[in-house]
Design a protein around this motif. Structure first.
Motif, PDB file in Angstrom:
ATOM      1  N   LYS A 256      49.592 -50.692  22.756  1.00  0.00           N
ATOM      2  CA  LYS A 256      48.634 -49.628  23.058  1.00  0.00           C
ATOM      3  C   LYS A 256      47.429 -49.662  22.116  1.00  0.00           C
ATOM      4  CE  LYS A 256      51.879 -46.445  23.002  1.00  0.00           C
ATOM      5  NZ  LYS A 256      52.585 -45.138  23.098  1.00  0.00           N
ATOM      6  N   GLY A 257      47.628 -50.242  20.924  1.00  0.00           N
ATOM      7  CA  GLY A 257      46.549 -50.350  19.958  1.00  0.00           C
ATOM      8  C   GLY A 257      45.726 -51.615  20.099  1.00  0.00           C
ATOM      9  N   ALA A 276      47.180 -44.455  27.083  1.00  0.00           N
ATOM     10  CA  ALA A 276      46.377 -45.157  26.077  1.00  0.00           C
ATOM     11  C   ALA A 276      45.116 -45.765  26.681  1.00  0.00           C
ATOM     12  CB  ALA A 276      47.214 -46.244  25.403  1.00  0.00           C
TER      13      ALA A 276
END
Length: 412
Positions: A256-257, A276
């Motif tokens: 998600k990052g 996200a």
């Protein structure tokens, strides 16, 4: 007077639960239904229960949400002799002796239920010693989520149908960037053996013999060694980051990052990935060469307690829960009916399609915990072997042989 009536109602409810099973309160037949769901998922179950009540005047479905303490509360209820009539279930080895085998009900009502519309692989997740103890309610298979933007920026071709672990490893290696702490893939130091068995199946072996008689030649087979060695090599060559070492950052958080190009997971990760805002695609699990690929199936099901005082009513509710009407209401689960999945265009949607494709390929195996009563003890030895191999980044054969040796005493 209001307080008195409120207290009286509470006494009646407690008395009803203490009696165990379906009971009659103020002329209504009360059916107790236990679930681990909460919040919006619980609201869906309550809606389904209201629909059942409307179709069955005189019946009240008492939905009991046990939440995170589900197993503990369920064990206590069975121990006290007052289990719910109907309950969510997945751990059949622990509970099956206290549940009603459903094969006779299913055979009797096969046409009415349209059982052919429910994939056999889902019902197989409820079978112990050949008997089915549940009717599927929801499921997930395993897939690979991938970051479409990372692939496009790097000029790397996205995963295609029929891809292999060799293909994945080749792609994963190209994403490794130490300066930005970016990775192509992630492997677990301590994976859940329930899900990990899918890799053994896909390489032509399993944790334990089909009849549950032996782990020797299965858990430590050349194919098993190859699987574990591959993941250890991916960690050693940094084709993958290893989860569960040092900090507690999850694979989901990395994906998600934007720090992980590919993430092997299941339906439970999709909601967070959607929130996200990641531009992602979904691929089937890769294969080991030209061998058939399999997925572990995470399935919830509806089971009936032997202690219920009205098994016919309990079965009627379970049947309704698996009806097209109820399946459509379960918006947070993948539909257990093929017809509903097709009606909702999920089997053609590129995000959902791989989940159903994996299900179609995964009806020939069932997890080891369904094959031996002492599996939890045997599994502990397997977990040690996997962790040791991942820590050393090698020596899979030695550690799996040790796991087999330690497990022999649990097989009798």
């Amino acid at each position: 007077m209001k307080n008195y009536l409120k207290q009286f109602a509470m006494v009646i409810t407690v008395a009803s639960m203490a009696l165990g099973g379906a009971s009659t309160v103020f002329g209504e037949e009360v059916l107790r239904f236990a679930t681990w769901n909460s919040s919006e998922n619980l609201a869906i179950l309550q809606k389904i229960s209201k629909r059942f009540e409307a179709a069955n005047p005189g019946v009240k479905v008492q939905v009991e949400s046990y939440g995170d303490g589900y197993d503990k509360k369920l064990i206590a209820a069975f121990g006290a002799g007052n289990p719910p009539d109907v309950m969510y279930m997945w751990n059949y080895p622990k509970y099956y002796t206290s549940l009603v085998p459903l094969d006779e009900f299913m055979a009797r009502d096969a046409e009415d239920m349209d059982l052919e519309d429910i994939p056999a692989g889902l019902i197989n997740t409820t079978r112990i010693e050949g008997k089915a103890y549940g009717i599927p309610a929801g499921f997930t298979t395993h897939v690979v989520f991938y970051n479409k933007d990372m692939f496009a920026t790097s000029g790397i071709a996205e995963p295609e149908a029929g891809w292999t672990w060799s293909d994945l490893r080749e792609k994963a290696a190209k994403f490794r960037d130490k300066s930005s702490k970016t990775y192509g893939f992630a492997v677990e130091m301590k994976p859940d053996p329930y899900d990990y068995e899918q890799f053994f199946w896909s390489n032509g072996t399993r944790f334990i013999a089909e009849d549950g008689s032996s782990v020797d030649g299965y858990m430590n087979s050349p194919e098993a060694v190859e699987v574990l060695t591959m993941f250890a090599e991916m960690a050693r060559t940094e084709e993958a980051t290893v989860l569960g070492v040092g900090d507690s950052t999850s694979g989901s958080a990395l994906f998600k990052g934007g720090k992980l190009a590919m993430f092997q997971s299941a339906m439970w990760s999709k909601g967070g990935i959607d929130k996200a805002g990641i531009n992602y695609g979904v691929a089937m699990l890769p294969a080991f060469g030209n061998k058939p690929v399999h997925s572990s199936i995470g399935a919830s099901a509806m089971s009936i307690a032997k202690a219920t005082k009205n098994p016919e009513l309990a079965w009627k509710f379970v049947k309704f829960y698996a009806s097209p009407e109820a399946v459509k209401l379960r918006e947070n689960d993948l539909p257990v009916r093929t017809s509903i999945a097709e009606e909702m265009n999920l089997t053609t949607d590129p995000v959902y399609k791989p989940f159903f494709e994996m299900l179609a390929l995964s009806d020939r195996e069932s997890n080891a915990f369904l094959r031996h009563r002492n599996w939890s003890k045997i599994q502990a030895n397997l977990e040690r072997a996997i962790e040791a191999t991942m820590f050393e980044k090698g020596n899979a054969k030695k550690h799996l042989d040790n796991a087999v040796a330690r497990s022999r005493r649990h097989l009798n």
